[in-house]
Design an enzyme around this catalytic site. Structure first.
Site, PDB file in Angstrom:
ATOM      1  N   HIS A  79       0.838  -1.206   0.000  1.00 24.42           N
ATOM      2  CA  HIS A  79       0.000   0.000   0.000  1.00 24.42           C
ATOM      3  C   HIS A  79       0.868   1.249   0.000  1.00 24.42           C
ATOM      4  CE1 HIS A  79       0.516  -0.650   4.453  1.00 24.42           C
ATOM      5  NE2 HIS A  79       0.562   0.668   4.497  1.00 24.42           N
ATOM      6  N   GLU A 130      -3.741   3.963   2.051  1.00 26.08           N
ATOM      7  CA  GLU A 130      -3.926   4.263   3.472  1.00 26.08           C
ATOM      8  C   GLU A 130      -3.916   5.780   3.619  1.00 26.08           C
ATOM      9  OE1 GLU A 130      -0.625   2.981   5.945  1.00 26.08           O
ATOM     10  OE2 GLU A 130      -1.834   3.088   7.779  1.00 26.08           O
TER      11      GLU A 130
HETATM   12 CO    CO Z   1       0.958   1.798   6.252  1.00 28.54          CO
END
Ligand code: CO
Length: 134
Positions: A79, A130
């Site tokens: 991510h 995120e």
């Molecule tokens: Co992270």
């Protein structure tokens, strides 16, 4: 809305080898491994001048990283994390635009003791995103 790139997280099958690659081959400053049982990972932070790389290795049963490694045996980018000033405002705007927030949609305390949310990769170009409130 999004600010700085806080980190890029890379899932790795061999944490010692990954750490050595960043430290010795790429010449970066790396941290000691840090177990984060609440998140099911052991993390090594790679400190760059403008951001961080997080090397993630599964810790314990049901690690969210394990499924990823099962599909990507040699590891891969897991991510990216962008900073936001107000995570609730960011969430509400994204939901209004049709983006899916993972889990119950409520910010959780993340690996840096700050509120985080994850956004569905299918809504963001195949990339798990995120958001971290700074
Ligand atoms: Co992270």
């Amino acid at each position: 809305m999004i600010g700085k790139l806080n980190h890029v997280a890379i899932a790795v099958p061999d944490l010692a080898a990954a750490t050595a690659l960043y430290r010795d081959t790429l010449g970066a400053k790396v941290s000691d491994p840090l177990d984060q049982p609440a998140h099911g990972v052991t993390v090594v932070f790679v400190m760059l001048d403008n951001t961080k790389i997080e090397l993630l290795h599964p810790l314990g049963e049901n690690s969210p990283i394990q499924t990823f490694l099962d599909r990507n045996a040699s590891g891969g980018i897991h991510h990216v994390c962008y900073e936001v000033e107000d995570i609730y405002a960011a969430r509400d705007k994204l939901k209004a635009e049709g983006a899916r927030v993972l889990g119950d949609g409520e910010p959780k305390i993340g690996a840096h003791d700050k509120p985080v949310l994850f956004l569905h990769p299918k809504d963001f170009l195949g990339t798990l995103v995120e958001l971290e409130q700074v």
